[in-house]
Design an enzyme around this catalytic site. Structure first.
Site, PDB file in Angstrom:
ATOM      1  N   GLU A 214       5.635  -4.817   7.891  1.00  0.00           N
ATOM      2  CA  GLU A 214       4.887  -3.707   8.459  1.00  0.00           C
ATOM      3  C   GLU A 214       5.281  -3.301   9.989  1.00  0.00           C
ATOM      4  O   GLU A 214       5.078  -2.240  10.328  1.00  0.00           O
ATOM      5  CB  GLU A 214       3.510  -4.114   8.496  1.00  0.00           C
ATOM      6  CG  GLU A 214       2.766  -4.059   7.095  1.00  0.00           C
ATOM      7  CD  GLU A 214       3.069  -5.427   6.181  1.00  0.00           C
ATOM      8  OE1 GLU A 214       2.567  -5.210   5.062  1.00  0.00           O
ATOM      9  OE2 GLU A 214       3.887  -6.270   6.489  1.00  0.00           O
TER      10      GLU A 214
ATOM     11  N   GLY B  90       0.847  -5.320   1.099  1.00  0.00           N
ATOM     12  CA  GLY B  90      -0.174  -5.375   0.376  1.00  0.00           C
ATOM     13  C   GLY B  90       0.058  -5.872  -1.105  1.00  0.00           C
ATOM     14  O   GLY B  90      -0.826  -6.354  -1.754  1.00  0.00           O
TER      15      GLY B  90
ATOM     16  N   GLY C 280       0.985  -1.159   0.013  1.00  0.00           N
ATOM     17  CA  GLY C 280      -0.017   0.008  -0.019  1.00  0.00           C
ATOM     18  C   GLY C 280       0.839   1.097  -0.002  1.00  0.00           C
ATOM     19  O   GLY C 280       2.094   1.363   0.432  1.00  0.00           O
TER      20      GLY C 280
ATOM     21  N   ASP D 156      -1.051  -6.930   6.978  1.00  0.00           N
ATOM     22  CA  ASP D 156      -2.658  -6.774   6.824  1.00  0.00           C
ATOM     23  C   ASP D 156      -2.821  -7.285   5.537  1.00  0.00           C
ATOM     24  O   ASP D 156      -1.867  -8.149   4.851  1.00  0.00           O
ATOM     25  CB  ASP D 156      -3.058  -5.555   7.082  1.00  0.00           C
ATOM     26  CG  ASP D 156      -2.593  -4.364   6.042  1.00  0.00           C
ATOM     27  OD1 ASP D 156      -1.367  -4.637   5.836  1.00  0.00           O
ATOM     28  OD2 ASP D 156      -3.452  -3.497   5.691  1.00  0.00           O
TER      29      ASP D 156
END
Length: 405
Positions: free
Chosen positions: A173, A150, A101, A181
């Site tokens: 992360e 992501g 992301g 995630d």
């Protein structure tokens, strides 16, 4: 090679098959509107019965935006309903598949008080990942280059994941005060032993061969050979995964793990990362590092000590819960965690991590709490709590699409 493929195939109850392609050509003309910069973030190519979505932000390593997540969802839903399309491919422009992301944009939005825009990003991305994880047509992701965070989320839930000699995988992360995630708590927790905890907590990188060894990739090809595969794909007219598999098996490369491969560390990883708490994991790893004097142990310890203590504790619990949840349950829980993570109460960790790693790049984040021992249980519990009366939970179309995995 066969043993590595078996490990990869065993990860899914749905048949995991092989597909290879070139992220730069599919013998077609792009169908996206060339004068629309938003459309240009995800280009479309097609030939015979295939369609390809091309993540197209090469200057940002194809980092995902809200617009890209929305466009991918719309494209994939339309392709799934189109009887003339047999299978779907995803690939990236430039030297990356997808770096995850666009967290720098999220950081800036949070600093501007635009929290709703950040929520919109997570909602749209997770909804697309659920579409991918329940997709009815064969899907292949060409992981030729950087594949992180992501980027793994928009590829691993699909049937086919092709790693190459240029692939670099990681879920880093915890180094930016967040948690793995985009479905990571599902696919990492279902890897062999406690490899999921190891990758999630340390953010250590894997190459393409190691991705194949642990089951994150289903196939391997040298990057230089992808053009040959592309020519074959462009001629296929099928929606049968076994036909795609047999066609592409001819072009895969035979590879074996080298002496530095994760394949040779699995016993020690399980011994250390199977412990109940992050503190116990660190203690066990320190003991093994002293006993073995191996670089990977030292590197893992360094990563753990650099990461956000709060993120480490949240991440360990997330992976452990994901081991007993379905994909949709993981995504719903991760959505809660992500929204709590960008809330006023906890956004300091994420903003400080992104600042230190990607904005100011001083690599000196000031975590709060600063140590594992100072992280209270109720702070970790809050990440997993319901969103509250005025904040809707993530709604996935589970009544229409049941996950295969």
């Amino acid at each position: 090679m066969r043993s590595l493929k078996a490990l990869a195939l065993a990860r899914r109850s749905q048949p995991a098959l092989r597909l290879l392609s070139n992220p730069r050509t599919l013998s077609t003309q792009p169908s996206a509107a060339q004068d629309d910069p938003l459309h240009n973030e995800v280009l479309v190519e097609g030939k015979a019965s295939a369609r390809a979505a091309i993540l197209n932000r090469p200057s940002s390593l194809n980092a995902l935006t809200t617009n890209m997540a929305r466009r991918l969802k719309k494209l994939y839903e339309s392709w799934e309903d189109n009887p003339d399309i047999g299978f779907v491919i995803m690939k990236g422009s430039g030297r990356a598949f997808c770096a995850g992301g666009d967290v720098v944009t999220l950081y800036r939005l949070l600093n501007e008080g635009k929290v709703e825009d950040c929520k919109d990003f997570f909602r749209n991305l997770y909804m697309f990942i659920y579409i991918l994880g329940t997709y009815l047509k064969p899907h292949v992701a060409i992981l030729d280059g950087v594949t992180m965070g992501g980027g793994a989320g928009v590829s691993v839930p699909g049937a086919f994941r092709i790693a190459t000699d240029k692939t670099i995988f990681a879920t880093p992360e915890t180094q930016i005060g967040f948690h793995p995630d985009a479905g990571a708590s599902f696919y990492l927790s279902h890897l062999t032993g406690h490899v999921g905890e190891y990758l999630a907590l340390t953010g250590e990188r894997l190459n393409g061969i190691d991705m194949l060894a642990v089951g994150l990739a289903t196939h391997y090809s040298m990057s230089a050979r992808l053009n040959w595969i592309d020519e074959r794909l462009a001629k296929l007219v099928t929606d049968d995964p076994s036909v795609i598999d047999s066609s592409l098996a001819q072009y895969g490369d035979i590879v074996y793990p080298d002496k530095k491969s994760i394949f040779h560390r699995l016993e020690v990883i399980d011994k250390c990362f199977g412990r109940d708490t992050v503190e116990e994991i660190v203690d066990a790893l320190e003991s093994e590092a002293a006993r073995l004097n191996q670089d990977w142990c030292t590197s893992a310890l360094k990563k753990l000590k650099e990461a956000s203590p709060l993120s480490l504790k949240v991440t360990l619990r997330s992976i452990r819960e994901g081991r007993f949840q379905t994909l949709d349950e993981c995504l719903v829980r991760e959505y809660r965690m992500s929204l709590h993570g960008i809330s006023k109460q906890f956004s300091h960790e994420f903003c400080e991590g992104v600042r230190a790693q990607l904005v100011d790049k001083d690599l000196a984040p000031k975590w709060d709490p600063p140590t594992l021992e100072q992280v209270p249980h109720d702070m970790v519990d809050y990440y997993f709590s319901p969103l509250g009366e005025f904040e809707p939970e993530l709604k996935l179309p589970t009544h229409l699409r049941e996950a295969f995995i």
